[in-house]
Enzyme design. Structure first.
Site, short mmCIF file in Angstrom:
data_model
loop_
_atom_site.label_atom_id
_atom_site.label_comp_id
_atom_site.label_asym_id
_atom_site.label_seq_id
_atom_site.Cartn_x
_atom_site.Cartn_y
_atom_site.Cartn_z
N LYS A 109 140.39 23.78 34.47
CA LYS A 109 139.36 22.90 34.46
C LYS A 109 138.48 23.44 35.86
CE LYS A 109 140.76 19.32 31.88
NZ LYS A 109 142.10 19.79 31.28
C1 LIG Z 1 142.40 19.86 29.80
C2 LIG Z 1 143.47 21.13 29.53
C3 LIG Z 1 143.57 21.54 28.14
C4 LIG Z 1 142.82 20.92 27.14
O1 LIG Z 1 141.41 21.41 27.18
P1 LIG Z 1 140.19 20.77 26.22
O2 LIG Z 1 138.99 21.44 27.05
O3 LIG Z 1 140.22 19.43 26.43
O4 LIG Z 1 140.58 21.27 24.88
C5 LIG Z 1 144.43 22.44 27.98
N1 LIG Z 1 145.38 22.81 28.77
C6 LIG Z 1 145.38 22.07 30.20
C7 LIG Z 1 146.24 22.72 31.12
C8 LIG Z 1 144.38 21.31 30.37
O5 LIG Z 1 144.45 20.98 31.72
#
Ligand SMILES: *Cc1c(COP(=O)(O)O)cnc(C)c1O
Length: 459
Positions: A109
């Protein structure tokens, strides 16, 4: 041609990039999408930040000055602690992982939120405005959002988390940030209580206006846009060969970015949608029907979701961009918890590109152990869900890249259980468990939380 943005539900005004960034959700409850998909500009061999500025250029054209955007990308990705920013590592024959976790909070993120924070500050400065971001977190999102805005003069942020229900590392990544605009609140309640408090604050129109409330949740177009870049980078890193991607998925934001990269010209065989036991997407890909179910806790908590909100953007495409039809389907889904698509929509949009697979916790642990045994590499449980799906759904002879979404040290208990090795935090966080924490405990009470938000707003 400058990209404008339209709502997937058709009842909100068409906007430019800046307004879409600051609005997040469209006023009709829909999600903003570009009026058309641009093709990739000519790409030379450049740094990740330069690639980012080039790939995202068409999406911000006319709204963010090129002279400002390039340096913003450079600043955002200078916070990553790997010279390649998002290195691609081989783990088997024609099998790779792309490490998206070298940012400040060790999860993918950061790739979007480090840039989004800077975009917010740039636009708010230009407009002479300020915002108060409020959000709820069960783990990764809160710390990535906080780190993205900690140096923003025009943004304050308050993140609510359920007291005693986030891991030590996750909590400390939020509560040890020493910045005058960053505030965390431990709510005596569950994650759902936190989310309800945030929704109630947004629904209080007077409060919302008074505070100029904003959000940076995963439906914000700018987050999806920033994620398109690393799919292009993966293709470039593997010397322009056509490839497949496996993506650990929750809200469908990350894998949607892969689909957009493909629309823009990245030669992609398949996009493998990897879910844990919360498999609403896998069931959709098996049955053409999206049906909600209860959320069960797993070893990959950031994928423990009931509804994949970004799927609406793909649904809009599947409806040939018919916003009326999309709005109807979403309304039906909201009331009944189910919706389905026609066989021809499925054949045209899903079958050629998407594959899906699910992993339960036992499979997740087995995959972490297998990868460690084969290559000595520790992977986190989310990445393991992706690797497992890649191994089951990939085509022979096509390189497959799994998106590694979190650093193993973010989930040390699961990694240790699978491999016997407890991963160490990277150096810049090695003293995390000794740093002083700053947080406020509040009861699950809207009035008390609103009073707190008012008290910390820098006016
Ligand atoms: C947020 C997150 C996901 C999922 O991502 P999306 O964009 O919601 O599909 C997967 N792995 C980790 C470690 C995350 O923080």
């Amino acid at each position: 041609m400058t990209v404008r943005y339209v709502s997937t539900r058709g009842q909100a005004p068409e906007l430019g990039f800046a307004d879409v960034l600051l609005a997040g959700l469209a006023s009709d409850g829909g999600l903003y999408v570009p009026s058309h998909w641009p093709t990739l500009p000519p790409l030379s061999t450049v740094s990740y930040a330069d690639l980012a500025a080039a790939v995202m250029g068409p999406f911000v054209d006319g709204e963010i000055d090129e002279v400002a955007f390039g340096p913003m990308c450079h600043e955002a990705y200078s916070t990553f602690r790997h010279p390649a920013i998002v290195p691609v590592v081989e783990i088997g024959p024609d099998e790779w992982v792309m490490e998206l976790f070298h940012g400040p909070t060790l999860a993918f993120k950061d790739v979007a939120l480090q840039l989004v924070g800077r975009l917010f500050d740039h636009l708010l400065t230009a407009r002479g405005e300020r915002v108060m971001i409020v959000g709820a977190t069960s783990g990764d999102t809160g710390s990535a959002a906080i780190d993205g805005v900690r140096r923003c003069d025009n943004v304050d942020i308050v993140i609510l988390y359920p007291q005693g229900r986030v891991s030590d590392v996750q909590r400390r990544q939020m509560t040890t940030v020493d910045a005058p605009n960053v505030h965390t609140v431990a709510i005596e309640g569950t994650f759902d209580d936190c989310q309800d408090l945030v929704k109630a604050m947004f629904n209080d129109v007077a409060f919302r206006g008074e505070m100029n409330l904003s959000a940076v949740n995963s439906i914000n177009w700018a987050r999806v846009m920033a994620q398109v870049v690393y799919y292009v980078a993966a293709w470039k890193a593997l010397e322009d060969r056509p490839l497949s991607f496996s993506v650990p998925t929750g809200n469908f934001g990350n894998v949607l970015a892969g689909w957009i990269a493909r629309e823009m010209g990245v030669p992609t065989h398949s996009l493998i949608v990897a879910s844990n036991t919360n498999d609403i997407l896998t069931r959709f890909f098996e049955s053409r029907a999206m049906v909600t179910d209860d959320v069960v806790p797993t070893l990959s908590p950031s994928m423990d979701i009931q509804v994949s909100s970004n799927f609406e953007r793909l649904l809009f495409e599947m409806n040939d961009r018919d916003a009326g039809a999309t709005a109807e389907q979403m309304a039906w889904f909201r009331t009944s918890g189910r919706m389905s698509v026609e066989a021809d929509q499925y054949a045209n949009w899903i079958e050629p590109v998407f594959r899906a697979a699910r992993s339960d916790d036992a499979d997740t642990l087995a995959t972490m152990a297998a990868v460690y045994g084969e290559s000595g590499m520790l992977i986190d449980p989310h990445t393991a869900v992706g690797v497992s799906a890649a191994r089951r759904r990939r085509e022979a002879g096509v390189p497959v890249v799994t998106m590694a979404t979190a650093h193993p040290a973010k989930f040390p208990d699961a990694v240790e259980k699978a491999t016997g090795v407890r991963p160490a935090l990277p150096e810049h966080l090695s003293d995390l468990l000794e740093r002083p924490e700053r947080t406020t405990s509040l009861p699950n009470d809207l009035g008390r939380v609103q009073a707190f938000v008012r008290s910390v707003a820098r006016r």
